[in-house]
Design a protein around this motif. Structure first.
Motif, PDB file in Angstrom:
ATOM      1  N   ILE A 178      53.671  67.653  22.778  1.00  8.00           N
ATOM      2  CA  ILE A 178      53.491  68.737  23.747  1.00  8.00           C
ATOM      3  C   ILE A 178      52.472  68.300  24.801  1.00  8.00           C
ATOM      4  O   ILE A 178      51.589  67.497  24.523  1.00  8.00           O
ATOM      5  CB  ILE A 178      53.006  70.030  23.048  1.00  8.00           C
ATOM      6  N   GLU A 179      52.607  68.850  26.000  1.00  7.87           N
ATOM      7  CA  GLU A 179      51.735  68.419  27.099  1.00  7.87           C
ATOM      8  C   GLU A 179      50.275  68.816  26.887  1.00  7.87           C
ATOM      9  O   GLU A 179      49.375  68.084  27.245  1.00  7.87           O
ATOM     10  CB  GLU A 179      52.235  69.011  28.424  1.00  7.87           C
ATOM     11  N   GLN A 180      50.025  69.972  26.352  1.00  3.65           N
ATOM     12  CA  GLN A 180      48.657  70.494  26.166  1.00  3.65           C
ATOM     13  C   GLN A 180      47.951  70.690  27.501  1.00  3.65           C
ATOM     14  O   GLN A 180      46.726  70.565  27.609  1.00  3.65           O
ATOM     15  CB  GLN A 180      47.826  69.564  25.257  1.00  3.65           C
ATOM     16  N   GLY A 181      48.726  71.004  28.523  1.00  3.99           N
ATOM     17  CA  GLY A 181      48.191  71.274  29.856  1.00  3.99           C
ATOM     18  C   GLY A 181      49.214  72.114  30.604  1.00  3.99           C
ATOM     19  O   GLY A 181      50.221  72.531  30.024  1.00  3.99           O
ATOM     20  N   THR A 182      48.965  72.344  31.885  1.00  3.40           N
ATOM     21  CA  THR A 182      49.824  73.258  32.651  1.00  3.40           C
ATOM     22  C   THR A 182      50.629  72.575  33.757  1.00  3.40           C
ATOM     23  O   THR A 182      51.282  73.255  34.541  1.00  3.40           O
ATOM     24  CB  THR A 182      48.958  74.352  33.321  1.00  3.40           C
ATOM     25  N   GLN A 183      50.548  71.221  33.806  1.00  4.28           N
ATOM     26  CA  GLN A 183      51.215  70.527  34.921  1.00  4.28           C
ATOM     27  C   GLN A 183      52.717  70.811  34.976  1.00  4.28           C
ATOM     28  O   GLN A 183      53.258  71.124  36.039  1.00  4.28           O
ATOM     29  CB  GLN A 183      51.024  69.012  34.793  1.00  4.28           C
ATOM     30  N   LEU A 184      53.387  70.694  33.822  1.00  3.27           N
ATOM     31  CA  LEU A 184      54.843  70.878  33.806  1.00  3.27           C
ATOM     32  C   LEU A 184      55.199  72.318  34.128  1.00  3.27           C
ATOM     33  O   LEU A 184      56.059  72.586  34.967  1.00  3.27           O
ATOM     34  CB  LEU A 184      55.412  70.472  32.435  1.00  3.27           C
ATOM     35  N   GLU A 185      54.523  73.238  33.468  1.00  4.61           N
ATOM     36  CA  GLU A 185      54.829  74.655  33.681  1.00  4.61           C
ATOM     37  C   GLU A 185      54.609  75.048  35.138  1.00  4.61           C
ATOM     38  O   GLU A 185      55.458  75.705  35.749  1.00  4.61           O
ATOM     39  CB  GLU A 185      53.946  75.510  32.758  1.00  4.61           C
ATOM     40  N   PHE A 362      56.755  64.267  27.161  1.00  3.18           N
ATOM     41  CA  PHE A 362      56.064  65.549  26.976  1.00  3.18           C
ATOM     42  C   PHE A 362      57.036  66.718  27.099  1.00  3.18           C
ATOM     43  O   PHE A 362      57.949  66.687  27.928  1.00  3.18           O
ATOM     44  CB  PHE A 362      54.998  65.740  28.068  1.00  3.18           C
ATOM     45  N   THR A 363      56.787  67.752  26.318  1.00  2.37           N
ATOM     46  CA  THR A 363      57.418  69.047  26.567  1.00  2.37           C
ATOM     47  C   THR A 363      56.363  69.966  27.172  1.00  2.37           C
ATOM     48  O   THR A 363      55.169  69.765  26.942  1.00  2.37           O
ATOM     49  CB  THR A 363      57.934  69.706  25.275  1.00  2.37           C
ATOM     50  N   PRO A 364      56.781  70.976  27.938  1.00  2.42           N
ATOM     51  CA  PRO A 364      55.800  71.902  28.515  1.00  2.42           C
ATOM     52  C   PRO A 364      55.085  72.691  27.409  1.00  2.42           C
ATOM     53  O   PRO A 364      55.658  72.948  26.352  1.00  2.42           O
ATOM     54  CB  PRO A 364      56.652  72.859  29.373  1.00  2.42           C
ATOM     55  N   SER A 365      53.847  73.048  27.668  1.00  2.71           N
ATOM     56  CA  SER A 365      53.101  73.938  26.777  1.00  2.71           C
ATOM     57  C   SER A 365      52.988  75.289  27.483  1.00  2.71           C
ATOM     58  O   SER A 365      52.482  75.342  28.607  1.00  2.71           O
ATOM     59  CB  SER A 365      51.686  73.397  26.533  1.00  2.71           C
ATOM     60  N   ILE A 366      53.460  76.343  26.831  1.00  2.77           N
ATOM     61  CA  ILE A 366      53.428  77.659  27.466  1.00  2.77           C
ATOM     62  C   ILE A 366      51.973  78.041  27.749  1.00  2.77           C
ATOM     63  O   ILE A 366      51.136  78.057  26.842  1.00  2.77           O
ATOM     64  CB  ILE A 366      54.126  78.709  26.579  1.00  2.77           C
ATOM     65  N   GLY A 367      51.657  78.282  29.015  1.00  2.93           N
ATOM     66  CA  GLY A 367      50.294  78.632  29.410  1.00  2.93           C
ATOM     67  C   GLY A 367      49.312  77.483  29.247  1.00  2.93           C
ATOM     68  O   GLY A 367      48.108  77.670  29.408  1.00  2.93           O
ATOM     69  N   HIS A 372      45.089  75.802  19.453  1.00  4.16           N
ATOM     70  CA  HIS A 372      44.945  77.233  19.193  1.00  4.16           C
ATOM     71  C   HIS A 372      46.253  77.682  18.553  1.00  4.16           C
ATOM     72  O   HIS A 372      47.317  77.163  18.898  1.00  4.16           O
ATOM     73  CB  HIS A 372      44.704  77.993  20.504  1.00  4.16           C
ATOM     74  N   TRP A 373      46.182  78.678  17.634  1.00  3.30           N
ATOM     75  CA  TRP A 373      47.385  79.069  16.895  1.00  3.30           C
ATOM     76  C   TRP A 373      48.502  79.599  17.790  1.00  3.30           C
ATOM     77  O   TRP A 373      49.668  79.593  17.406  1.00  3.30           O
ATOM     78  CB  TRP A 373      47.041  80.082  15.795  1.00  3.30           C
ATOM     79  N   SER A 374      48.169  80.046  19.002  1.00  2.10           N
ATOM     80  CA  SER A 374      49.217  80.617  19.865  1.00  2.10           C
ATOM     81  C   SER A 374      49.984  79.546  20.643  1.00  2.10           C
ATOM     82  O   SER A 374      50.896  79.876  21.407  1.00  2.10           O
ATOM     83  CB  SER A 374      48.601  81.633  20.832  1.00  2.10           C
ATOM     84  N   GLU A 375      49.634  78.283  20.463  1.00  4.99           N
ATOM     85  CA  GLU A 375      50.345  77.179  21.132  1.00  4.99           C
ATOM     86  C   GLU A 375      51.864  77.307  20.934  1.00  4.99           C
ATOM     87  O   GLU A 375      52.323  77.589  19.835  1.00  4.99           O
ATOM     88  CB  GLU A 375      49.839  75.873  20.508  1.00  4.99           C
ATOM     89  N   ASP A 376      52.633  77.084  22.004  1.00  7.73           N
ATOM     90  CA  ASP A 376      54.092  77.240  21.877  1.00  7.73           C
ATOM     91  C   ASP A 376      54.831  76.504  23.005  1.00  7.73           C
ATOM     92  O   ASP A 376      54.242  76.169  24.026  1.00  7.73           O
ATOM     93  CB  ASP A 376      54.455  78.735  21.905  1.00  7.73           C
ATOM     94  N   THR A 377      56.102  76.260  22.756  1.00 10.38           N
ATOM     95  CA  THR A 377      57.013  75.678  23.753  1.00 10.38           C
ATOM     96  C   THR A 377      58.361  76.356  23.556  1.00 10.38           C
ATOM     97  O   THR A 377      58.739  76.665  22.423  1.00 10.38           O
ATOM     98  CB  THR A 377      57.175  74.154  23.535  1.00 10.38           C
ATOM     99  N   LYS A 378      59.085  76.607  24.651  1.00  9.71           N
ATOM    100  CA  LYS A 378      60.412  77.229  24.534  1.00  9.71           C
ATOM    101  C   LYS A 378      61.338  76.337  23.708  1.00  9.71           C
ATOM    102  O   LYS A 378      61.357  75.123  23.909  1.00  9.71           O
ATOM    103  CB  LYS A 378      61.033  77.404  25.927  1.00  9.71           C
ATOM    104  N   GLU A 379      62.108  76.955  22.829  1.00  9.67           N
ATOM    105  CA  GLU A 379      62.965  76.153  21.942  1.00  9.67           C
ATOM    106  C   GLU A 379      64.002  75.348  22.728  1.00  9.67           C
ATOM    107  O   GLU A 379      64.343  74.232  22.336  1.00  9.67           O
ATOM    108  CB  GLU A 379      63.642  77.049  20.889  1.00  9.67           C
ATOM    109  N   GLU A 380      64.485  75.889  23.850  1.00  6.30           N
ATOM    110  CA  GLU A 380      65.467  75.106  24.619  1.00  6.30           C
ATOM    111  C   GLU A 380      64.810  73.850  25.219  1.00  6.30           C
ATOM    112  O   GLU A 380      65.470  72.827  25.401  1.00  6.30           O
ATOM    113  CB  GLU A 380      66.153  75.950  25.704  1.00  6.30           C
ATOM    114  N   ASP A 381      63.496  73.922  25.489  1.00  6.80           N
ATOM    115  CA  ASP A 381      62.802  72.729  25.989  1.00  6.80           C
ATOM    116  C   ASP A 381      62.557  71.718  24.866  1.00  6.80           C
ATOM    117  O   ASP A 381      62.574  70.506  25.104  1.00  6.80           O
ATOM    118  CB  ASP A 381      61.473  73.120  26.643  1.00  6.80           C
TER     119      ASP A 381
END
Ligand SMILES: [Zn+2]
Length: 399
Positions: A178-185, A362-367, A372-381
């Motif tokens: 996961i990217e762990q940043g906001t560049q992709l998003e 990398f896959t995008p990281s939401i936000g 942090h437990w709320s870390e997530d990525t869209k399943e289609e990504d």
């Protein structure tokens, strides 16, 4: 083209997520019962996809492909930060399983303690021969100080041999993360092909002044270590922008002032300062600039300033051919929806890059949220990333 089972891949990720589940994330610190359970879970999955799994004396898990010829090594880590996300690390390991299941000639690795509970990249450094025995023997838990040897014994790993990778076996190493940043998003992109992992240089800057009374000492007499330290930081912020690359970052995360009392002029201030960039030439330039700034402030504020490089990790560029294979695959599966980007965070791939060609996706990281437990990525990504990775792996294995 290799047919990857994205549904099974997502199901595996969710199964691993249940081990040490914490809210929507997971809590699997290195060598905890949950971490060890996840390693055994992984070995069982490796067997199912036809790999021969082994766990070594540090908890590294390696599943070897039984067939002839050169392999790709695919992996990441499966322990987590405390109360952290379900994808950090797990994604790259489970992606390796999916590639093996699709019949690609891959070995899958889960490197132990990438998250640094007991040291600095212990697992991948051990497996690449870059971990001195003395460092391993002296390793302790970063917070509790518990000796690593004690944790290994409790986890049932004491006395097991350490695995060492044979670089000649591999075409290279691929890590999906996961990217762990906001560049992709923020760019509206669904995938990032990593150009390389940034290098980091960490410095200790110490200002020695004269500890004194805040009332009795005139301004002309003072040698104030805090003023010198602040001036160093102010000049860095003023002058660095003229010498940096587009994605250089710099940080002073800690200042220790002695005696740190409201009515005493500080006699000593110590700063830990770091900068990161993908280009070693930029890092060299900034090292020289920092030395000039420190010298100038020492003269101006009549304090003794010392600059010491505390540590450095070299920038690790992606292997051109593996990188190109990922770019081509990204364009096939997500035309116009991917971009090339450096990794600002450190990953096992940086350690692997010292012994074999390396590339990352990398896959995008939401936000941008991670660790942090709320870390997530869209399943289609996630599914898209797996298709890109498999396509690139197949191409790299054909070369
Ligand atoms: Zn990670």
């Amino acid at each position: 083209m290799a047919e990857v089972d994205t549904a099974r891949f997502l199901a595996d990720l969710h199964a691993l997520r249940r081990i040490g589940a914490f809210r929507t994330g997971v809590h699997r610190p290195t060598y905890s019962p949950q971490d060890m359970e996840s390693r055994r879970w992984l070995m069982a999955r490796m067997e199912e996809v036809g790999l021969a799994p082994e766990m070594d004396g540090l908890g590294n898990v390696l599943g070897r492909h039984p067939g002839p010829g050169r392999k790709l090594l695919v992996g990441s880590h499966i322990e987590t930060q405390n109360e952290a996300g379900w994808l950090d690390g797990a994604l790259g390991v489970v992606a390796g399983l999916a590639l093996a299941r699709a019949g690609l000639a891959v070995d899958v690795a889960a490197f132990a303690d990438e998250e640094g509970h007991y040291g600095n990249m212990l697992g991948s450094r051990s497996m690449t021969g870059a971990l001195p025995a003395e460092e391993l023997a002296a390793a302790r838990h970063a917070v509790t100080g518990r000796p690593l040897a004690e944790a290994l014994a409790e986890a049932g790993l004491a006395g097991r041999p350490l695995l060492r990778l044979d670089p000649a076996r591999y075409r290279g190493f691929l890590e999906l993360h996961i990217e762990q940043g906001t560049q992709l998003e923020s760019a509206g992109m669904r995938s990032g092909v990593v150009t390389g992992i940034v290098g980091a240089r960490v410095f200790r800057i110490t200002a020695i002044g004269q500890q004194d009374h805040t009332g009795g000492t005139t301004m002309a007499e003072r040698k104030d270590a805090v003023v010198a330290a602040m001036r160093v930081l102010a000049l860095i912020d003023e002058r660095f922008p003229m010498h940096v690359g587009p994605r250089t970052v710099w940080t002073c995360g800690r200042i220790a002032i002695e005696p740190n009392q409201p009515h005493i002029i500080a006699g000593r201030a110590e700063m830990i300062f770091q900068f990161r960039d993908i280009d070693e030439a930029v890092l060299d330039r900034l090292s020289a600039l920092l030395a000039r700034i420190v010298q100038e402030v020492g003269r101006r504020d009549r304090c003794t300033l010392a600059l010491e490089e505390a540590s450095r990790s070299p920038a690790a560029p992606a292997d051109p051919a593996l990188h190109a294979a990922l770019r081509a695959a990204a364009e096939r599966h997500a035309p116009g929806a991917w971009m090339a980007m450096p990794s600002g965070a450190i990953h096992d791939a940086q350690v692997l890059a010292r012994v074999m060609p390396m590339a990352m996706l990398f896959t995008p990281s939401i936000g941008g949220i991670s660790h942090h437990w709320s870390e997530d990525t869209k399943e289609e990504d996630l599914a898209l990333a797996l298709r890109i990775l498999a396509d690139a792996a197949e191409q790299a294995l054909r070369e």
